[in-house]
Scaffold this active site. Structure first.
Site, mmCIF file in Angstrom:
data_model
loop_
_atom_site.group_PDB
_atom_site.id
_atom_site.type_symbol
_atom_site.label_atom_id
_atom_site.label_comp_id
_atom_site.label_asym_id
_atom_site.label_seq_id
_atom_site.Cartn_x
_atom_site.Cartn_y
_atom_site.Cartn_z
ATOM 1 N N SER A 70 0.830 -1.201 0.000
ATOM 2 C CA SER A 70 0.000 0.000 0.000
ATOM 3 C C SER A 70 0.868 1.256 0.000
ATOM 4 C CB SER A 70 -0.882 0.037 1.249
ATOM 5 O OG SER A 70 -1.529 -1.201 1.437
HETATM 6 N N1 SAH Z 1 -0.472 -5.046 4.224
HETATM 7 C C1 SAH Z 1 0.210 -5.346 2.981
HETATM 8 C C2 SAH Z 1 -0.672 -5.050 1.778
HETATM 9 C C3 SAH Z 1 -0.736 -6.237 0.908
HETATM 10 S S1 SAH Z 1 -1.927 -6.236 -0.396
HETATM 11 C C4 SAH Z 1 1.548 -4.646 2.896
HETATM 12 O O1 SAH Z 1 1.866 -3.805 3.757
HETATM 13 O O2 SAH Z 1 2.331 -4.934 1.986
HETATM 14 C C5 SAH Z 1 -3.174 -7.294 0.277
HETATM 15 C C6 SAH Z 1 -2.756 -8.673 0.696
HETATM 16 O O3 SAH Z 1 -3.928 -9.346 1.166
HETATM 17 C C7 SAH Z 1 -2.169 -9.554 -0.413
HETATM 18 O O4 SAH Z 1 -0.928 -10.044 -0.020
HETATM 19 C C8 SAH Z 1 -3.195 -10.674 -0.562
HETATM 20 O O5 SAH Z 1 -2.630 -11.931 -0.896
HETATM 21 C C9 SAH Z 1 -3.812 -10.709 0.829
HETATM 22 N N2 SAH Z 1 -5.133 -11.337 0.903
HETATM 23 C C10 SAH Z 1 -6.165 -11.222 0.032
HETATM 24 N N3 SAH Z 1 -7.209 -11.957 0.451
HETATM 25 C C11 SAH Z 1 -6.831 -12.555 1.621
HETATM 26 C C12 SAH Z 1 -7.465 -13.440 2.529
HETATM 27 N N4 SAH Z 1 -8.716 -13.893 2.352
HETATM 28 N N5 SAH Z 1 -6.778 -13.839 3.627
HETATM 29 C C13 SAH Z 1 -5.500 -13.415 3.839
HETATM 30 N N6 SAH Z 1 -4.857 -12.583 3.022
HETATM 31 C C14 SAH Z 1 -5.510 -12.156 1.915
#
Ligand code: SAH
Length: 220
Positions: A70
């Site tokens: 993000s």
């Molecule tokens: N907080 C992260 C943002 C990652 S983007 C950072 O600081 O980099 C969102 C993430 O959510 C992705 O890695 C994706 O694989 C994960 N995600 C999506 N659906 C999910 C679910 N049902 N359970 C766990 N993770 C999930």
């Protein structure tokens, strides 16, 4: 958090992080603790080496597997929204991704739990936390829609992927006074929402528009 080998040079230097913090201030981030955590966290460690020189730009960056880290403002704003009012000791993050948001939280609360559905991303994040010497994070390869009932209740839950609606499991895992911060899809796009659990129910506030990848069920 910052060991000498992570300080960075040029576009990844302390001075570059300082400029990022100044921009966040200008955009309205007020919490000194949150600003300090961003100042102290080497974001360039959380992206591919080829993108390190862009790590402090105000932008989301690809982290592989179709996912993104993000943008710094969003990380700062979500963290601030989580910590405002009331003591926060335990936090659950859904969507570990690169681990950057998790590393920020780890500096501000006693313990962070983070759940990710993509094993490869979780493994990379684990290595980063070890390199940085962060010890108060517990990671789990799981579908975040389920939450983490074995460690509930949490003072805060932060969801970094957008679900179709309010996930009931997560609401149930909030302590009274606890806050759930998440992006929700409505007819105008995505909004960041804060749901606070009260003694007799839930209070919901819309904070601002955001743009997250979707929350997807199942693990890979
Ligand atoms: N907080 C992260 C943002 C990652 S983007 C950072 O600081 O980099 C969102 C993430 O959510 C992705 O890695 C994706 O694989 C994960 N995600 C999506 N659906 C999910 C679910 N049902 N359970 C766990 N993770 C999930």
């Amino acid at each position: 958090m910052m060991r000498p080998e992570h300080q960075g040079i040029g576009m990844t230097s302390r001075r570059t992080r300082e400029r990022l913090v100044q921009r966040l201030c200008d955009k309205g981030i007020r919490s000194p603790a949150v600003l300090e955590a961003l100042r102290n966290t080497p974001r360039h460690i959380f992206v591919d080496e080829a993108l390190a020189s862009r790590a402090y730009e105000e932008t989301a960056l690809p982290i592989g597997h179709g996912q993104t880290i993000s943008q710094p403002y969003t990380v700062a704003r979500m963290t601030e929204a989580l910590l405002e009012g009331g003591a926060v000791e335990t936090v659950l993050e859904i969507g570990t991704g690169s681990g950057y948001q998790c590393a920020i939280l780890a500096q501000l609360v006693r313990r962070v739990y983070s759940v990710e559905r993509i094993a490869a991303l979780l493994d990379q994040a684990r290595v980063r936390f070890r390199e940085l010497g962060v010890r108060n994070i517990r990671l789990k390869h799981s579908d975040g829609g389920i939450g983490l009932p074995e460690y509930a209740p949490f003072d805060g839950i932060l969801v970094t992927a957008a679900p179709a609606g309010l996930p009931q499991n997560l609401l149930q895992q909030l302590a009274v006074g606890g806050k759930l911060i998440l992006p929700i899809q409505n007819n105008k796009g995505q909004v960041m929402v804060r749901v606070t659990r009260t003694s007799d129910g839930f209070r919901q506030e819309s904070l601002q528009s955001v743009n997250f990848v979707p929350l997807i069920g199942g693990m890979i």
